[in-house]
Design an enzyme around this catalytic site. Structure first.
Site, PDB file in Angstrom:
ATOM      1  N   TRP A  11       0.824  -1.227   0.000  1.00 40.66           N
ATOM      2  CA  TRP A  11       0.000   0.000   0.000  1.00 40.66           C
ATOM      3  C   TRP A  11       0.850   1.266   0.000  1.00 40.66           C
ATOM      4  CZ3 TRP A  11      -4.491  -0.817   4.093  1.00 40.66           C
ATOM      5  CH2 TRP A  11      -5.201  -1.977   3.762  1.00 40.66           C
ATOM      6  N   HIS A 102      13.141  -2.278  -0.587  1.00 45.12           N
ATOM      7  CA  HIS A 102      12.327  -1.669  -1.647  1.00 45.12           C
ATOM      8  C   HIS A 102      13.112  -0.510  -2.260  1.00 45.12           C
ATOM      9  CE1 HIS A 102       9.115   0.402  -3.749  1.00 45.12           C
ATOM     10  NE2 HIS A 102       8.438  -0.721  -3.695  1.00 45.12           N
ATOM     11  N   GLU A 104      12.287   2.331  -3.147  1.00 41.08           N
ATOM     12  CA  GLU A 104      12.001   3.654  -2.559  1.00 41.08           C
ATOM     13  C   GLU A 104      12.794   3.850  -1.266  1.00 41.08           C
ATOM     14  OE1 GLU A 104       7.732   3.339  -2.645  1.00 41.08           O
ATOM     15  OE2 GLU A 104       7.779   3.465  -4.825  1.00 41.08           O
ATOM     16  N   GLU A 172      12.015  -6.112  -8.969  1.00 45.79           N
ATOM     17  CA  GLU A 172      11.283  -4.886  -9.256  1.00 45.79           C
ATOM     18  C   GLU A 172      12.194  -3.909 -10.011  1.00 45.79           C
ATOM     19  OE1 GLU A 172       7.661  -4.388  -6.650  1.00 45.79           O
ATOM     20  OE2 GLU A 172       9.282  -3.368  -5.620  1.00 45.79           O
ATOM     21  N   GLY A 178       5.680   2.219 -10.512  1.00 48.31           N
ATOM     22  CA  GLY A 178       4.835   3.410 -10.465  1.00 48.31           C
ATOM     23  C   GLY A 178       4.909   4.260 -11.725  1.00 48.31           C
ATOM     24  N   SER A 218       4.334  -1.881 -11.997  1.00 47.57           N
ATOM     25  CA  SER A 218       3.166  -1.559 -12.829  1.00 47.57           C
ATOM     26  C   SER A 218       2.336  -2.794 -13.192  1.00 47.57           C
ATOM     27  CB  SER A 218       3.599  -0.795 -14.082  1.00 47.57           C
ATOM     28  OG  SER A 218       4.196   0.442 -13.709  1.00 47.57           O
ATOM     29  N   GLY A 239       1.992  -2.393  -6.316  1.00 42.42           N
ATOM     30  CA  GLY A 239       1.929  -1.119  -5.597  1.00 42.42           C
ATOM     31  C   GLY A 239       0.615  -0.416  -5.861  1.00 42.42           C
ATOM     32  N   GLY A 240       0.623   0.500  -6.810  1.00 44.05           N
ATOM     33  CA  GLY A 240      -0.536   1.353  -7.078  1.00 44.05           C
ATOM     34  C   GLY A 240      -1.856   0.610  -7.215  1.00 44.05           C
TER      35      GLY A 240
END
Ligand code: PEP
Length: 260
Positions: A11, A102, A104, A172, A178, A218, A239-240
């Protein structure tokens, strides 16, 4: 060895604890209405830390058939580390999984391969299954090819991990997270096969046969089946699309799209 597919919803920093209750219940009811077979795929939810207890209560009360994961953990188990969250706490909240490395976190929080490796150890000593994220940027892909960066990242992350440890690996590609720019199934397969070879080299053939390797970047209901058809792709880190109930439910029911 048959590997149960894992669909994992990251999330990120979305949905507060009230929205989490509504989301999880709605997801459950959507899947129920669609006659989803709970045993054919494992569904893990990775809400923000502040929602873990909320979602855990729903799971504990047998209200929803999902498993819980956290998005990160501290390298330490306790002490003066303001703002950090211990694997001990995550274990007590009945988390099964924890995401480590991750992109990010690697990018915005400067997490190095060495820190990721420490987090893998922190997860394992607290009975959590680390979901080890690896992946290259576009520049790295152009410079050193599709597999080199992910392979090197995973080699460091698996340093000192015992052969019988339960881990999940997520490929990933940073350029696909994203961005809507998705890797092709063949690109995902190529890297996931190379990552399985790393698991074999570091932990042995049994571990390589049982370890699930996910693709993330994605993923949507319209493309998930094409990835899951690949022999070395055992699930998706989403993710999204994981915070849109109908879309995530359709991803979980990906088998229906290909009629398997
Ligand atoms: C992710 O953050 O792990 C991810 C794969 O994001 P998205 O699905 O939005 O690309």
């Amino acid at each position: 060895m048959a590997r149960t597919p894992l669909i994992a919803g990251n999330w990120k920093m979305n949905l507060d604890h009230l929205q989490a209750v509504a989301f999880v219940q709605k997801l459950h009811w959507t899947l129920k209405d669609a006659a989803h077979d709970e045993n054919s795929v494992e569904v893990a939810l990775f809400p923000p830390f502040t929602n873990l207890r909320t979602v855990q209560i729903l799971i504990d009360a047998d209200k929803v058939p999902f498993v819980l994961g956290a998005q990160d953990l501290s390298t330490h188990d306790s002490g003066a580390y303001t703002g950090e969250v211990s694997g001990v706490f995550l274990d007590k909240l009945a988390c099964r999984y924890v995401i480590v490395g991750h992109s990010e976190r690697r990018d915005y929080h400067h997490e190095t391969d060495a820190i990721v490796a420490e987090k893998v150890q922190a997860a394992l000593r607290n009975h959590l299954v680390p979901v080890i994220c690896v992946g290259e940027t576009l520049e790295q892909r152009e410079e050193s090819g599709p597999t080199a960066v992910s392979v090197a990242q995973l080699q460091v992350a698996l340093e000192g991990v015992p052969a019988d440890a339960d881990v999940v690996v997520a490929y990933e590609p940073v350029w696909a997270i994203g961005t809507g720019q998705v890797a092709s199934p063949e690109q995902a397969q190529e890297v996931c096969a190379a990552l399985r070879a790393v698991v074999a080299e570091k932990l042995g053939d049994d571990a390589a046969a049982r370890t699930r390797i996910l693709y993330g970047g994605s993923v949507k209901s319209g493309n998930v089946a094409s990835f899951l058809r690949e022999p070395d792709v055992d699930g998706a880190l989403v993710g999204g699309a994981s915070i849109v109930v109908d879309e995530f439910a359709a991803i979980i029911r990906y088998q229906k799209h290909v009629g398997v």
